[in-house]
Motif scaffolding. Structure first.
Motif, PDB file in Angstrom:
ATOM      1  N   PHE A 249       0.833  -1.202   0.000  1.00  0.00           N
ATOM      2  CA  PHE A 249       0.000   0.000   0.000  1.00  0.00           C
ATOM      3  C   PHE A 249       0.870   1.255   0.000  1.00  0.00           C
ATOM      4  O   PHE A 249       1.880   1.317   0.696  1.00  0.00           O
ATOM      5  CB  PHE A 249      -0.904  -0.019   1.230  1.00  0.00           C
ATOM      6  N   TYR A 250       0.477   2.263  -0.774  1.00  0.00           N
ATOM      7  CA  TYR A 250       1.188   3.543  -0.796  1.00  0.00           C
ATOM      8  C   TYR A 250       0.185   4.685  -0.653  1.00  0.00           C
ATOM      9  O   TYR A 250      -1.008   4.534  -0.933  1.00  0.00           O
ATOM     10  CB  TYR A 250       1.993   3.713  -2.083  1.00  0.00           C
ATOM     11  N   VAL A 251       0.680   5.852  -0.220  1.00  0.00           N
ATOM     12  CA  VAL A 251      -0.157   7.044  -0.055  1.00  0.00           C
ATOM     13  C   VAL A 251       0.636   8.278  -0.482  1.00  0.00           C
ATOM     14  O   VAL A 251       1.790   8.428  -0.096  1.00  0.00           O
ATOM     15  CB  VAL A 251      -0.610   7.231   1.411  1.00  0.00           C
ATOM     16  N   PHE A 252       0.002   9.135  -1.275  1.00  0.00           N
ATOM     17  CA  PHE A 252       0.543  10.457  -1.585  1.00  0.00           C
ATOM     18  C   PHE A 252      -0.412  11.497  -1.026  1.00  0.00           C
ATOM     19  O   PHE A 252      -1.627  11.386  -1.188  1.00  0.00           O
ATOM     20  CB  PHE A 252       0.671  10.686  -3.098  1.00  0.00           C
ATOM     21  N   SER A 253       0.143  12.489  -0.363  1.00  0.00           N
ATOM     22  CA  SER A 253      -0.644  13.606   0.145  1.00  0.00           C
ATOM     23  C   SER A 253       0.175  14.865  -0.082  1.00  0.00           C
ATOM     24  O   SER A 253       1.251  15.021   0.474  1.00  0.00           O
ATOM     25  CB  SER A 253      -0.940  13.407   1.632  1.00  0.00           C
ATOM     26  N   ASP A 254      -0.337  15.755  -0.929  1.00  0.00           N
ATOM     27  CA  ASP A 254       0.444  16.916  -1.322  1.00  0.00           C
ATOM     28  C   ASP A 254      -0.493  18.022  -1.775  1.00  0.00           C
ATOM     29  O   ASP A 254      -1.702  17.823  -1.883  1.00  0.00           O
ATOM     30  CB  ASP A 254       1.381  16.524  -2.468  1.00  0.00           C
ATOM     31  N   LYS A 255       0.058  19.181  -2.074  1.00  0.00           N
ATOM     32  CA  LYS A 255      -0.688  20.269  -2.698  1.00  0.00           C
ATOM     33  C   LYS A 255      -0.182  20.381  -4.128  1.00  0.00           C
ATOM     34  O   LYS A 255       1.017  20.421  -4.360  1.00  0.00           O
ATOM     35  CB  LYS A 255      -0.465  21.588  -1.958  1.00  0.00           C
ATOM     36  N   VAL A 256      -1.111  20.398  -5.068  1.00  0.00           N
ATOM     37  CA  VAL A 256      -0.751  20.511  -6.477  1.00  0.00           C
ATOM     38  C   VAL A 256      -1.556  21.631  -7.117  1.00  0.00           C
ATOM     39  O   VAL A 256      -2.597  22.045  -6.597  1.00  0.00           O
ATOM     40  CB  VAL A 256      -0.991  19.190  -7.250  1.00  0.00           C
ATOM     41  N   ARG A 257      -1.081  22.099  -8.255  1.00  0.00           N
ATOM     42  CA  ARG A 257      -1.830  23.112  -8.996  1.00  0.00           C
ATOM     43  C   ARG A 257      -3.148  22.531  -9.454  1.00  0.00           C
ATOM     44  O   ARG A 257      -3.244  21.348  -9.782  1.00  0.00           O
ATOM     45  CB  ARG A 257      -1.021  23.573 -10.207  1.00  0.00           C
ATOM     46  N   LYS A 258      -4.162  23.368  -9.512  1.00  0.00           N
ATOM     47  CA  LYS A 258      -5.494  22.904  -9.903  1.00  0.00           C
ATOM     48  C   LYS A 258      -5.518  22.333 -11.315  1.00  0.00           C
ATOM     49  O   LYS A 258      -6.278  21.433 -11.600  1.00  0.00           O
ATOM     50  CB  LYS A 258      -6.505  24.034  -9.784  1.00  0.00           C
ATOM     51  N   LYS A 259      -4.677  22.847 -12.198  1.00  0.00           N
ATOM     52  CA  LYS A 259      -4.663  22.375 -13.582  1.00  0.00           C
ATOM     53  C   LYS A 259      -3.525  21.402 -13.850  1.00  0.00           C
ATOM     54  O   LYS A 259      -3.152  21.184 -14.994  1.00  0.00           O
ATOM     55  CB  LYS A 259      -4.578  23.563 -14.528  1.00  0.00           C
TER      56      LYS A 259
END
Length: 114
Positions: free
Chosen positions: A69-79
């Protein structure tokens, strides 16, 4: 002194606009071998593109846990255009969900191909 006040006012107006250009992004999934067995300790990459045809502007990585199992949690640009890839001795997998930041699926299981 007037210039400093003007810079502070402009910053107060521009900063919220810049912050609104990003969105929280959370994605998780499981990496499976070509035989359907979860793969532990495999490196998974989150590639962030500005368009679907250029080189990634940012790449994040994480490792799978003992159950694959893996998880990514980040802030990315809307586009932003995102891909999730996995390369290891057992094979390669690519998931191209497109623009997840606009509300697409937040789960991506990867099935390795030799």
């Amino acid at each position: 002194m007037k210039k400093i006040k003007l810079i502070i006012k402009i910053s107060a107006l521009v900063l919220p606009l810049l912050m609104s250009c990003t969105k929280p992004f959370n994605c998780s999934g499981t990496v499976y071998s070509s035989h359907g067995v979860p793969m532990p300790n495999v490196r998974v990459y989150l590639n962030i593109f500005t368009t679907s045809s250029d080189y990634p502007t940012l790449t994040n990585q994480c490792y799978t846990d003992a159950n694959g199992f893996y998880v990514f949690s980040d802030k990315v640009r809307k586009k932003a255009y995102l891909t999730i890839t996995c390369r290891c001795d057992s094979g390669y997998a690519l998931n191209t969900p497109g623009n997840w930041a606009k509300g697409g699926p937040k789960s991506a299981d990867l099935h390795l191909k030799p």
